[in-house]
Design a protein around this motif. Structure first.
Motif, PDB file in Angstrom:
ATOM      1  N   ASN A 684      50.593  37.984  25.105  1.00  0.00           N
ATOM      2  CA  ASN A 684      50.033  37.100  26.114  1.00  0.00           C
ATOM      3  C   ASN A 684      48.514  37.181  26.077  1.00  0.00           C
ATOM      4  O   ASN A 684      47.944  38.279  25.965  1.00  0.00           O
ATOM      5  N   ALA A 685      47.878  36.019  26.127  1.00  0.00           N
ATOM      6  CA  ALA A 685      46.423  35.945  26.219  1.00  0.00           C
ATOM      7  C   ALA A 685      46.081  35.179  27.484  1.00  0.00           C
ATOM      8  O   ALA A 685      46.172  33.950  27.523  1.00  0.00           O
ATOM      9  N   GLU A 686      45.714  35.905  28.529  1.00  0.00           N
ATOM     10  CA  GLU A 686      45.394  35.287  29.814  1.00  0.00           C
ATOM     11  C   GLU A 686      43.884  35.090  29.926  1.00  0.00           C
ATOM     12  O   GLU A 686      43.108  35.997  29.650  1.00  0.00           O
ATOM     13  N   ASN A 687      43.488  33.857  30.299  1.00  0.00           N
ATOM     14  CA  ASN A 687      42.068  33.543  30.451  1.00  0.00           C
ATOM     15  C   ASN A 687      41.303  33.883  29.174  1.00  0.00           C
ATOM     16  O   ASN A 687      40.262  34.536  29.194  1.00  0.00           O
ATOM     17  N   PHE A 688      41.843  33.425  28.031  1.00  0.00           N
ATOM     18  CA  PHE A 688      41.245  33.819  26.750  1.00  0.00           C
ATOM     19  C   PHE A 688      39.865  33.206  26.516  1.00  0.00           C
ATOM     20  O   PHE A 688      39.131  33.630  25.608  1.00  0.00           O
ATOM     21  N   THR A 689      39.444  32.226  27.315  1.00  0.00           N
ATOM     22  CA  THR A 689      38.079  31.694  27.215  1.00  0.00           C
ATOM     23  C   THR A 689      37.080  32.535  28.014  1.00  0.00           C
ATOM     24  O   THR A 689      35.898  32.212  28.063  1.00  0.00           O
ATOM     25  N   ASP A 690      37.580  33.615  28.652  1.00  0.00           N
ATOM     26  CA  ASP A 690      36.740  34.614  29.324  1.00  0.00           C
ATOM     27  C   ASP A 690      35.941  34.032  30.487  1.00  0.00           C
ATOM     28  O   ASP A 690      34.751  34.314  30.659  1.00  0.00           O
ATOM     29  N   THR A 691      36.599  33.221  31.306  1.00  0.00           N
ATOM     30  CA  THR A 691      35.982  32.776  32.552  1.00  0.00           C
ATOM     31  C   THR A 691      35.926  33.951  33.513  1.00  0.00           C
ATOM     32  O   THR A 691      36.946  34.576  33.794  1.00  0.00           O
ATOM     33  N   ARG A 692      34.745  34.279  34.016  1.00  0.00           N
ATOM     34  CA  ARG A 692      34.623  35.360  34.999  1.00  0.00           C
ATOM     35  C   ARG A 692      33.357  35.155  35.826  1.00  0.00           C
ATOM     36  O   ARG A 692      32.386  34.521  35.394  1.00  0.00           O
TER      37      ARG A 692
END
Length: 729
Positions: A684-692
């Motif tokens: 699983n890759a959650e929030n893989f665009t690295d929104t933080r």
């Protein structure tokens, strides 16, 4: 003459080729030989499709001559196929015996309305998250149910602490205190016990999640203003079920869990055990944790006793121990020194004991008695401040369901006792509070016809709540009504509304952010009252043999009067008071699902929420609430073999408590699972665009010794990758 003869022959051939035929079938369950209603019967390659009637029969017309393939489908059963050549002579209906599917899918039955009806015939609007989706979300986050709810339309999981990662649930933009969380119908997560609740409910033993949006106090009492979320546990069957999960993520989380269940002739059992370990994680290297160091352990055994075919007794005990430490990562790893001193610890113990007794007085009549006792202890420590409290909650409910030919009546009552005691606190700040509730309710469901179904209910609650400062008695009369109208096999609509209330509490999303420091006891604060409702339209159809489309458009409105607001005096002390200015939330949700050949599934959901608090100065929009949200998911699944999915979520701008607006943002996720017999491997890759949030502005302000923290409005931990192994025996 010869030309006329040839012309007549051609006409006869044409009529014969396009002759229309009929076929009558009767669909039954092979196991018990009972009729199956609402089974789908279609002629492949044509637009001929209909549902079986209550007696399982269906009459198909306008079938062309030649070899035709007849497909029969029903949820929970294997697809059946008939190959018939028309014209076809029949004297009686062809009997179709449906075999249960290997994956044991069943018709969706909802229990939150207490009538145990199928979801298609329930006038109250109930959304369900079924076992397949729960299993998928468990791969993403086995520790708790936050991922299951975060991705549902109209629901937000709101993080309330930058360092402890605590969170609450919001439905339709309203604060978490207005949503009632249930586990198997037990209200064990209210008031102080709501702290850390989302983080302490594991998904591994869940069979279904039922969500009722809008006022639901008629059956569930206080706290169900925005709605109800009921987590339904799995019950044992004769076939043993044993599953294990091992998960590891790049952010330092390890999950080890097991669930087992089986039913015998007189006894059955289920057992859940789960351990979660999280290392302190600082993604933006600002010396403060986005994820706290955590050790969680849950064990939940249940015993099922079957004295007779009509009687069932269930005894359970759920125990959870959690230790979480966040703050300055140097303090967590090496201890306090002159430059690094800030920390936040959360230590909690939750124990819930339950007893259910069910007795069928007739084939469809049910007497049910259930009782629970919940103990929740939580301690919070930061430099120069400690908070310790214990919450005791007991709940007893008795009800009787009477089923008539076209009606069902349920009536009952319950007693609720809730007591919070703060330890080691000076009297002026001691937050002790006790609430006692006695209620009676009745609900009537009436099938006026195959098209129209009505449901009405009424509750009367007498509530007594008090502390050392004041005592209050209030009576609440709570009507509720809902209706379901089926226009045809494709279109249906529901509408419903009612009243609700919420007794005063000190434990809200706002007070959680400052660990209840300088928070004065409640004083002459009265309960909040609400009214509201929902209305929706549903459409579903088979576009062809391979394409299925379903669509739901729902509108909602809730108004809260006498709402409680947080105030601060000149000495820096916080207190709650009532305001005459209302809070109201209105908007709509749009959901669509497109299925291709049962393997590809596309989901789209949009939520528009306009929620305002009239007591707020300047900007009345409720804080930390996006007006627009969009959910998208594409899933490919080959049964018991392989599945993968891609998800995307858009969140609109939000107002913070300082009246500033956040940025809008997208987040994306990907998951895949491969099954090898009884073993499956998932990634699983959650929030893989690295929104933080720290990409826009640092969450931590001030020095390492006296930090302050911004409101949390998006991910703090950034992208997360995890993978693991599941074993099912």
């Amino acid at each position: 003459m010869r030309k006329i003869f040839l012309l007549l022959c051609a006409l006869v051939c044409m009529v014969s080729a396009y002759a229309q035929n009929s076929l009558k079938v009767r669909v039954k369950d092979k196991q018990n030989n009972t009729a199956l209603a609402d089974a789908t019967i279609l002629v492949k390659g044509t637009n001929i499709i209909l549902k079986s009637a209550a007696d399982g029969t269906a009459n198909l017309n306008n079938i062309s001559n030649g070899l035709q393939t007849i497909l029969i489908r029903n949820v929970g059963f294997e697809e059946q196929k008939l190959m018939l050549t028309f014209p076809f002579t029949q004297n009686e209906a062809i009997e179709i015996l449906m075999e249960p599917a290997e994956d044991e899918l069943e018709e969706v039955i909802v229990s939150s309305t207490r009538t145990s009806r199928s979801i298609q015939n329930t006038p109250t609007r109930v959304e369900t998250i079924e076992l397949e989706e729960i299993d998928e979300k468990s791969n993403m986050r086995p520790a708790n149910v936050s991922m299951i709810l975060h991705e549902s339309t109209g629901i937000a999981v709101q993080q309330t602490s930058a360092t402890s990662a605590n969170a609450s649930i919001r439905i339709q933009g309203l604060d978490g205190r207005y949503t009632q969380l249930l586990k198997d119908g037990y209200a064990s997560f209210g008031n102080f016990a709501s702290g850390l609740s989302i983080l302490e409910i594991p998904p591994l033993d869940l069979a279904q999640v039922e969500i009722i949006k809008g006022p639901s106090s008629t059956l569930f009492g206080a706290g169900a203003i925005a709605g109800v979320v009921n987590f339904i546990s799995r019950v044992p069957r004769e076939k043993a079920d044993l599953s294990f999960i091992l998960n590891q993520s790049n952010v330092g989380q390890t999950n080890i869990g097991a669930f087992s269940m089986q039913r015998g002739k007189k006894f059955g059992y289920s057992l859940l055990a789960l351990a979660n370990f999280q290392k302190a994680y600082d993604v933006d290297k600002d010396d403060f944790t986005e994820l706290p160091k955590t050790n969680d352990f849950t064990i939940h055994p249940k015993v099922f006793i079957y004295p007779s075919e009509r009687t069932m007794i269930t005894i359970g005990n759920a125990f959870t121990k959690s230790d979480r430490t966040g703050g300055d990562i140097f303090v967590i790893n090496k201890g306090i020194n002159a430059e690094h001193q800030y920390f936040e610890t959360n230590n909690s113990t939750r124990n819930t004991s339950t007893l259910d007794f069910s007795y069928k007085t007739a084939e469809k009549d049910l007497l049910k008695i259930k009782t629970s006792f919940n103990y929740f202890k939580r301690g919070i420590s930061i430099p120069d401040y400690k908070f310790n409290g214990v919450n005791y909650n007991s709940y007893t409910d008795f009800s009787y369901l009477k089923t008539l030919k076209n009606q069902s009546l349920i009536f009952g009552g319950n007693l609720v006792y809730d007591k919070f005691s703060e330890q080691n606190q000076e009297p002026v700040l001691k937050k002790d509070f006790t609430t006692r509730t006695a209620g009676a309710y009745a609900q009537h469901t009436w099938d006026l016809s195959e098209k129209l179904k009505l449901e009405s209910g009424l509750r009367a609650d007498f509530v007594n709540y008090f502390n050392a400062s004041y005592r209050q008695n209030e009576v609440f009369i709570l009507p509720r009504v809902s209706a379901l109208y089926k226009f045809d096999d494709h279109w249906s609509s529901r509408i419903g509304g009612g009243l609700g209330y919420k007794t005063p509490t000190l434990f809200t999303e706002q007070t959680e952010t400052f660990q209840y420091q300088n928070l004065l006891p409640l004083n002459h604060v009265k309960a909040e009252r609400s009214f509201g409702g929902t209305a929706d339209v549903n459409y579903k159809t088979a576009i062809s043999d391979d394409w299925m489309l379903s669509f739901n458009q729902m509108f909602f409105f809730t108004r809260i009067n006498n709402s409680t607001i947080l105030l601060q005096d000149n000495d820096g002390n916080f207190s709650f008071g009532n305001t005459r200015e209302p809070v109201r939330s209105l908007g709509f949700e749009t959901n669509a699902k497109l299925i291709f050949h049962e393997h590809f599934k596309l989901f789209a959901g949009y939520t528009f929420t306009d929620a305002k608090a009239n007591y707020l100065p300047v900007i009345q929009t409720i804080r930390l609430l996006p007006k627009n949200k969009l959910n998208l998911a594409l899933l490919y699944e080959k049964e018991s073999n392989f599945k993968m999915g891609l998800e995307g979520y858009f969140t609109d701008r939000q107002y913070l408590y300082n009246n500033q607006q956040t940025n809008a943002f997208w987040e994306f996720g990907f998951m895949a699972e491969k099954v090898f017999g009884k073993i499956s491997i998932f990634i699983n890759a959650e929030n893989f665009t690295d929104t933080r949030q720290s990409r826009y502005k640092s969450v931590v302000n001030g020095s390492n010794l006296t930090p302050t923290f911004d409101d949390i409005w998006t991910h703090t931990e950034g992208r997360t990758f995890n993978g693991g192994i599941k074993l099912k025996l």
